[in-house]
Motif scaffolding. Structure first.
Motif, PDB file in Angstrom:
ATOM      1  N   ASP A 102      43.470  58.088  22.081  1.00  0.00           N
ATOM      2  CA  ASP A 102      43.055  59.474  21.847  1.00  0.00           C
ATOM      3  C   ASP A 102      41.540  59.502  21.718  1.00  0.00           C
ATOM      4  O   ASP A 102      40.982  59.017  20.740  1.00  0.00           O
ATOM      5  N   CYS A 137      29.943  64.074  26.302  1.00  0.00           N
ATOM      6  CA  CYS A 137      31.170  64.856  26.097  1.00  0.00           C
ATOM      7  C   CYS A 137      30.800  66.193  25.475  1.00  0.00           C
ATOM      8  O   CYS A 137      30.186  66.230  24.413  1.00  0.00           O
ATOM      9  N   HIS A 170      31.641  64.936  30.665  1.00  0.00           N
ATOM     10  CA  HIS A 170      33.051  65.069  30.298  1.00  0.00           C
ATOM     11  C   HIS A 170      33.225  66.334  29.480  1.00  0.00           C
ATOM     12  O   HIS A 170      32.579  66.521  28.438  1.00  0.00           O
ATOM     13  N   CYS A 193      35.216  68.553  27.001  1.00  0.00           N
ATOM     14  CA  CYS A 193      36.244  68.483  25.969  1.00  0.00           C
ATOM     15  C   CYS A 193      37.165  69.705  26.071  1.00  0.00           C
ATOM     16  O   CYS A 193      36.753  70.776  26.514  1.00  0.00           O
ATOM     17  N   CYS A 204      37.456  65.666  32.535  1.00  0.00           N
ATOM     18  CA  CYS A 204      37.775  66.606  31.460  1.00  0.00           C
ATOM     19  C   CYS A 204      39.113  66.254  30.834  1.00  0.00           C
ATOM     20  O   CYS A 204      39.887  65.467  31.371  1.00  0.00           O
ATOM     21  N   GLU A 205      39.348  66.848  29.687  1.00  0.00           N
ATOM     22  CA  GLU A 205      40.568  66.625  28.916  1.00  0.00           C
ATOM     23  C   GLU A 205      41.202  67.959  28.564  1.00  0.00           C
ATOM     24  O   GLU A 205      40.539  69.013  28.574  1.00  0.00           O
ATOM     25  N   THR A 262      44.131  69.570  25.561  1.00  0.00           N
ATOM     26  CA  THR A 262      44.863  69.268  24.336  1.00  0.00           C
ATOM     27  C   THR A 262      46.342  69.588  24.502  1.00  0.00           C
ATOM     28  O   THR A 262      46.723  70.432  25.332  1.00  0.00           O
ATOM     29  N   LEU A 273      42.936  63.733  31.526  1.00  0.00           N
ATOM     30  CA  LEU A 273      43.659  63.098  30.428  1.00  0.00           C
ATOM     31  C   LEU A 273      43.987  64.106  29.342  1.00  0.00           C
ATOM     32  O   LEU A 273      43.485  65.238  29.343  1.00  0.00           O
ATOM     33  N   ALA A 283      43.975  64.724  25.192  1.00  0.00           N
ATOM     34  CA  ALA A 283      43.382  64.307  23.919  1.00  0.00           C
ATOM     35  C   ALA A 283      43.750  65.340  22.862  1.00  0.00           C
ATOM     36  O   ALA A 283      43.837  66.535  23.156  1.00  0.00           O
ATOM     37  N   TRP A 293      48.539  59.583  31.130  1.00  0.00           N
ATOM     38  CA  TRP A 293      47.569  60.575  30.658  1.00  0.00           C
ATOM     39  C   TRP A 293      47.129  60.304  29.217  1.00  0.00           C
ATOM     40  O   TRP A 293      46.059  60.738  28.796  1.00  0.00           O
ATOM     41  N   PRO A 307      42.608  57.605  29.693  1.00  0.00           N
ATOM     42  CA  PRO A 307      41.443  57.450  28.805  1.00  0.00           C
ATOM     43  C   PRO A 307      40.736  56.112  29.006  1.00  0.00           C
ATOM     44  O   PRO A 307      39.504  56.040  28.942  1.00  0.00           O
TER      45      PRO A 307
END
Length: 426
Positions: A55, A173, A225, A227, A250-251, A253, A297, A299, A349, A354
């Protein structure tokens, strides 16, 4: 000391198969083969044996906010969720914005039961005005750079930061949000905000910032990146930028994949986070973006707060929910069980991706010789998400009471059991 995990199931060489894993001296010694015995033998009864999850976005709150969380409780929560490596954000007091403070922070992180990669901030005190000494922080061990929790609205500051971070071949990030466009909103703009009588945050506050920063990233060559991406328009911008060669990742949630603003039917701050829960269209775009590779991914943005703070309601409560202990189970239940995602994609993922994006060594995989960072998940038995079983200090979650599959049975870090479900697992 050796440990044998037998009668598990895992993805090995792309195939879901029965697996037995021998751990010796903290490393994966053998996978399958003629394994006979060990100092400790645990029959996991067909549970999923996975690489320890990674994470890259958590808030541990120590120092400065230990009423919300500590490194010990936050890392225990991560272990409870099957995470063995976490990236800890720098919104702390004091901010680890110089080499001395950063080294002090890494010493504090030694109390964690999982591996902690520490972010350094982009700007001094995360005020968005003056960049830090990136080279000193890189030498002190910074994992990456982020002012997460705060945006960098000054384009000149962001451009200077990107130039220097690019020279170090590190990652910036970004909490992408133009505060001049949020207008003190507390949930997503739209019918729900109007019905509840609260101020809304429009999509352009995120998308405009990402558009600006993608242009700066293209000019500087930095690894940029994003968030917790949350809007359809943001994902479209990132998709086009990737196609044109911008070094952007990018991530997303779990909560932006699982929830949207239609869920907010009352003044309930358990649904308040930043970026806010967006529209159903945005949520579906997040799912599609993850599946087509635009989003790299998952996170958690684990953000613990006290019960008293969250009782203040949407207008006054702080943003954020806890996520470490519920992420895998919720996503497995909602998407894998429903046949929307294959299990191996969810694992990737949350572990392999990550590792690749952040160039991490010896994490996110089950490989002979690597550290035995392993998670074991129960895919057969349903459990209820119960805040009283959380190891985090924070109980702020809209998912309390939901029934899920995929809860954690056991988590190992360097071959040491750092979480084990209380009930016997025979």
């Amino acid at each position: 000391m050796s440990l044998l995990l037998k009668n598990g199931r895992s993805y090995i060489d792309g195939h879901y198969q029965k697996v037995t894993i021998l751990v010796e001296n903290g490393r994966v010694k053998q996978i399958n083969g003629a394994i006979t015995t060990a100092d400790q033998v645990i029959d996991v009864n067909q549970a999923l044996i996975s690489p320890g999850l990674v994470d890259v976005h958590v808030h541990l709150r120590e120092p400065g906010f230990t009423n919300k969380e500590t490194i010990k409780t936050g890392s225990a929560a991560a272990a409870h969720g099957g995470f063995t490596t976490i990236g800890a954000m720098a919104n702390l007091n004091p901010t680890p914005d110089n080499a001395q403070r950063f080294r002090e922070q890494t010493k504090l992180n030694q109390s964690a039961v999982v591996k902690v990669k520490q972010y350094a901030p982009v700007t001094k005190q995360r005020l968005g005005q003056e960049v830090v000494h990136f080279d000193e922080l890189e030498r002190a061990g910074a994992f990456a750079f982020s002012d997460d929790g705060s945006s960098i609205d000054n384009a000149a500051v962001m451009y200077a930061a990107m130039q220097q971070i690019a020279n170090l071949k590190m990652i910036l990030c970004d909490h992408a949000q133009d505060m001049n466009l949020t207008h003190n909103g507390v949930i997503n703009s739209g019918p729900r905000a109007e019905k509840l009588g609260v101020l809304g945050i429009n999509n352009v506050s995120e998308t405009a910032q990402i558009a600006r920063n993608l242009a700066l990233a293209k000019a500087t060559g930095v690894h940029y990146h994003v968030c917790h991406v949350s809007t359809k328009e943001s994902i479209e911008l990132i998709r086009v930028a990737k196609a044109s060669g911008v070094n952007v990742t990018c991530e997303v949630t779990p909560h932006h994949l699982l929830l949207d603003d239609t869920e907010i039917i009352a003044d309930n701050a358990q649904f308040k986070m930043n970026p806010p829960l967006r529209s159903t269209t945005d949520r579906l775009a997040c799912i599609a973006g993850l599946m087509d590779g635009t989003i790299d991914l998952i996170a958690t943005d684990h953000a613990p707060h006290t019960e008293q703070e969250k009782k203040l309601g949407l207008s006054a409560a702080p943003n954020g929910i806890v996520g470490s202990e519920t992420a895998f189970a919720l996503l497995y239940t909602r998407f894998v069980q429903a046949g929307i995602w294959p299990l191996n994609k969810l694992i990737d993922w949350m572990s392999g991706a990550p590792k690749r994006v952040f160039n991490l060594n010896n994490v996110g995989q089950l490989k002979i010789g690597d550290p035995a960072d392993i998670a074991v998940f129960d895919l057969k038995n349903t459990a209820e998400i119960n805040a009283q079983q959380f190891l985090s200090k924070g109980h702020n979650s809209p998912f309390i009471g939901q029934s899920v599959l995929g809860t954690t049975v056991m988590t190992l870090v360097d071959g040491r059991i750092v979480y084990q479900r209380e009930a016997d697992y025979d």
